[in-house]
Motif scaffolding. Structure first.
Motif, PDB file in Angstrom:
ATOM      1  N   VAL A 109      34.303  33.011  48.773  1.00 27.43           N
ATOM      2  CA  VAL A 109      35.232  32.340  47.594  1.00 27.43           C
ATOM      3  C   VAL A 109      36.678  32.682  47.843  1.00 27.43           C
ATOM      4  O   VAL A 109      36.812  33.983  47.900  1.00 27.43           O
ATOM      5  N   GLY A 110      37.435  31.738  47.689  1.00 31.03           N
ATOM      6  CA  GLY A 110      39.043  32.251  47.697  1.00 31.03           C
ATOM      7  C   GLY A 110      39.528  32.190  46.388  1.00 31.03           C
ATOM      8  O   GLY A 110      39.432  31.068  45.350  1.00 31.03           O
ATOM      9  N   SER A 132      46.318  36.610  46.640  1.00 34.82           N
ATOM     10  CA  SER A 132      44.882  35.912  46.924  1.00 34.82           C
ATOM     11  C   SER A 132      43.903  36.994  47.518  1.00 34.82           C
ATOM     12  O   SER A 132      44.416  37.882  47.959  1.00 34.82           O
ATOM     13  N   SER A 133      42.648  36.506  47.336  1.00 35.85           N
ATOM     14  CA  SER A 133      41.688  37.189  48.148  1.00 35.85           C
ATOM     15  C   SER A 133      40.649  36.205  48.548  1.00 35.85           C
ATOM     16  O   SER A 133      40.309  35.080  48.007  1.00 35.85           O
ATOM     17  N   VAL A 134      39.885  36.536  49.638  1.00 40.41           N
ATOM     18  CA  VAL A 134      38.786  35.717  50.116  1.00 40.41           C
ATOM     19  C   VAL A 134      37.650  36.841  49.855  1.00 40.41           C
ATOM     20  O   VAL A 134      37.572  38.027  50.632  1.00 40.41           O
ATOM     21  N   ASP A 167      29.219  39.708  51.630  1.00 41.94           N
ATOM     22  CA  ASP A 167      29.141  41.126  51.821  1.00 41.94           C
ATOM     23  C   ASP A 167      30.584  41.986  51.393  1.00 41.94           C
ATOM     24  O   ASP A 167      30.649  42.980  51.271  1.00 41.94           O
ATOM     25  N   GLY A 168      31.247  41.095  50.445  1.00 40.49           N
ATOM     26  CA  GLY A 168      32.391  41.492  49.655  1.00 40.49           C
ATOM     27  C   GLY A 168      33.688  40.985  50.122  1.00 40.49           C
ATOM     28  O   GLY A 168      33.845  40.119  51.014  1.00 40.49           O
ATOM     29  N   VAL A 169      34.851  41.498  49.476  1.00 46.93           N
ATOM     30  CA  VAL A 169      36.286  41.126  49.833  1.00 46.93           C
ATOM     31  C   VAL A 169      36.314  41.290  51.392  1.00 46.93           C
ATOM     32  O   VAL A 169      36.314  42.268  51.641  1.00 46.93           O
ATOM     33  N   THR A 196      40.456  28.931  41.914  1.00 45.78           N
ATOM     34  CA  THR A 196      39.467  29.432  42.462  1.00 45.78           C
ATOM     35  C   THR A 196      38.527  28.415  43.388  1.00 45.78           C
ATOM     36  O   THR A 196      38.333  27.169  42.997  1.00 45.78           O
ATOM     37  N   THR A 197      38.350  28.729  44.842  1.00 45.65           N
ATOM     38  CA  THR A 197      37.798  27.619  45.839  1.00 45.65           C
ATOM     39  C   THR A 197      36.542  28.191  46.412  1.00 45.65           C
ATOM     40  O   THR A 197      36.421  29.485  46.746  1.00 45.65           O
ATOM     41  N   ARG A 198      35.625  27.450  46.172  1.00 46.33           N
ATOM     42  CA  ARG A 198      33.993  27.847  46.758  1.00 46.33           C
ATOM     43  C   ARG A 198      33.912  27.287  47.939  1.00 46.33           C
ATOM     44  O   ARG A 198      33.941  25.810  47.866  1.00 46.33           O
ATOM     45  N   TYR A 199      33.769  27.889  48.989  1.00 43.40           N
ATOM     46  CA  TYR A 199      33.317  27.421  50.330  1.00 43.40           C
ATOM     47  C   TYR A 199      31.835  27.820  50.437  1.00 43.40           C
ATOM     48  O   TYR A 199      31.051  28.390  49.612  1.00 43.40           O
ATOM     49  N   ASP A 200      31.269  27.468  51.646  1.00 41.50           N
ATOM     50  CA  ASP A 200      29.856  27.388  51.887  1.00 41.50           C
ATOM     51  C   ASP A 200      29.538  29.169  51.933  1.00 41.50           C
ATOM     52  O   ASP A 200      28.546  29.166  51.601  1.00 41.50           O
TER      53      ASP A 200
END
Length: 189
Positions: free
Chosen positions: A132-133, A149-151, A155-157, A125-129
């Protein structure tokens, strides 16, 4: 993580489908993924950890990743590579952090969290500004890996990816197979 990276060493043919949920066309394609694990003594460990204010002595090694076209001559370009450093959680090797010199979504240094489930599925799990990936990766066999994977933006995926990765034989393996086939063919003359 060190066992997972060691098992991932080598070249992989990646067949991927990327689904954009924001009115862009979906993408499908093949590429090569080359993974080369390294020890904690690699100079990249100190360089990347210090850049992110992390004690390099906490690192257990890592790996270099290259994404390459499988239609063009192999030329490793830095803009298609990433370096990942493993920082295992003290007392629980099934969890930890991955430090990358550049993220997949936003091209900046990033810290991700990883966990391994009891069945061997790795979740990162990666949290960006602004998003979230989440990526999951597992081995079906020694020669086949799966990744999904999902980003997710505020406002959602916005994107999902599905990859099947097939291990490519090394040049030495191909040469050995050729020699074996030539030897068998010589016996039929």
């Amino acid at each position: 993580m060190d066992q997972f990276l060691a098992a991932s060493r080598g070249s992989w043919l990646t067949r991927r489908a990327v689904h954009h949920l924001d009115h862009q066309d979906d993408e499908f394609g093949d590429s090569n993924l080359v993974i080369e694990p390294f020890s904690a003594e690699d100079p990249a460990v100190t360089q990347i950890c210090l850049a992110l204010n992390i004690n390099p002595h906490l690192a257990a090694g890592g790996a270099r990743f290259w994404w390459e076209s499988n239609l063009k001559p192999l030329a490793r370009a830095e803009d298609q590579a990433a370096v990942l450093i493993d920082i295992p959680l003290a007392g629980d090797p099934s969890q930890g952090f991955l430090v990358r010199d550049k993220g997949y979504v936003e091209k900046q240094p990033v810290l991700s969290q990883y966990t391994f489930s009891t069945d061997g599925v790795m979740t990162v799990t990666t949290r960006y500004d602004s998003n979230v990936g989440t990526e999951r990766c597992w081995f079906v066999t020694d020669q086949v890996r799966m990744r999904v994977s999902s980003v997710q933006c505020l406002d959602g995926v916005s994107m999902t990816t599905y990859c099947t990765e097939l291990r490519c034989p090394s040049d030495a393996t191909l040469q050995s197979l050729r020699e074996s086939a030539d030897s068998m063919a010589a016996g039929f003359r």
